[in-house]
Design a protein around this motif. Sequence first.
Motif, PDB file in Angstrom:
ATOM      1  N   PRO A  20     -11.161  -3.567   0.114  1.00  0.00           N
ATOM      2  CA  PRO A  20     -10.879  -2.143  -0.116  1.00  0.00           C
ATOM      3  C   PRO A  20     -10.407  -1.874  -1.538  1.00  0.00           C
ATOM      4  O   PRO A  20      -9.723  -2.703  -2.148  1.00  0.00           O
ATOM      5  N   ILE A  21     -10.771  -0.724  -2.061  1.00  0.00           N
ATOM      6  CA  ILE A  21     -10.229  -0.294  -3.360  1.00  0.00           C
ATOM      7  C   ILE A  21      -8.737  -0.058  -3.194  1.00  0.00           C
ATOM      8  O   ILE A  21      -8.314   0.669  -2.293  1.00  0.00           O
ATOM      9  N   PRO A  22      -7.889  -0.669  -4.048  1.00  0.00           N
ATOM     10  CA  PRO A  22      -6.441  -0.527  -3.866  1.00  0.00           C
ATOM     11  C   PRO A  22      -5.935   0.848  -4.261  1.00  0.00           C
ATOM     12  O   PRO A  22      -6.475   1.489  -5.163  1.00  0.00           O
ATOM     13  N   GLU A  23      -4.894   1.286  -3.591  1.00  0.00           N
ATOM     14  CA  GLU A  23      -4.232   2.546  -3.927  1.00  0.00           C
ATOM     15  C   GLU A  23      -2.947   2.256  -4.698  1.00  0.00           C
ATOM     16  O   GLU A  23      -2.165   1.392  -4.295  1.00  0.00           O
ATOM     17  N   PRO A  24      -2.698   2.958  -5.796  1.00  0.00           N
ATOM     18  CA  PRO A  24      -1.455   2.734  -6.532  1.00  0.00           C
ATOM     19  C   PRO A  24      -0.263   3.326  -5.791  1.00  0.00           C
ATOM     20  O   PRO A  24      -0.307   4.468  -5.326  1.00  0.00           O
TER      21      PRO A  24
END
Length: 345
Positions: A20-24
Amino acid sequence: MKALMKTKLEPGNLEYVDIPIPEPGPGQIRMKVMRASICQTDNLYVKEGGFALRPPVVLGHEVSGIVDKLGEGVTGFKVGDRVLTQTTYHVCGHCRYCKKGELNHCPEREGIGTKANGGFAEYCVNRAESFMHIPDNMTFDQAAIVEPLACGVHALMERYNVSANDVVVVLGPGPIGLFAAQVAKAQGALVILAGLTHDMPRMEMARDVLGIDRIVDQAKEDLIEVAKSYTDGYGADVVVEATGVRAAVDTAMLVVRRRGVFIPMGVFNFPIELDFHNIKKKELDVYGSHAQIPTSFEKAIKLIARGAINVDPIITHVLPMSEYKKGFELVDSKEGLKVLLDPSK
């Protein structure tokens, strides 16, 4: 997104995966990665494993890109900014080392590419404090190798401050050795770069392109005598070991003059024997140098931006991240110096 993940501590286990694309989170920034450089330590993690790792983890700690998303509370950056990231992902913030900016010694320190996911991916998240703006005249390629240059800055400008009076011998013409040699040159020192016959192409480049004063093929010349010839017979004022090879440490002890300086930069994954009596007899100053600190990055960026250090010839390959196997082979065979991966391809 695509990422290169080390899935287990054991040798091998580097997988090209979808994650998954990471969330900041609060106080963090997400970067769209433009370039990520393969470090020799990344190669060692793949070949030999590594106690520093906490798998599964995305490797890569030499990274540049574009700010893609800001976490809550982040100021000083905006989406679209050109940036690089330092390696520090977490520190305690209150120990004596953190208070002095010596983040490389914080007992709680965690870095990207080892404990936290790093830059061999399409996106990378890190704490906002670790991000730095890239000057307009600096490329993403150049910015991706600020980190290894910062290691040379830390060794030869911060741990020991090389001066124009010094004759400096650098053992090992790999990327770290070439960066260390250039930092010493930028400080005004006379620099001798030493290696072996198979290193001659990169050493000749260092002399002819980077301006290193003297190169020595130790299979054909006596390095001790060469160093003495530049120092009225005394020996080198400063010797930098940048190979991680036991024999080079022994050589350093012989090449450095009495009351000289020894700077170990090479990485050893195991204990080695050392002629400790030489340190005592010669009254040597030993300046251990481990990684870098924030001020090292600041100086490294300025040295590149001002043209004081030329990093372009050290960047030998830029490959799509999908060709990572070729990239690691180039690093392992020493056919490549700095091999960069482009996650957008």
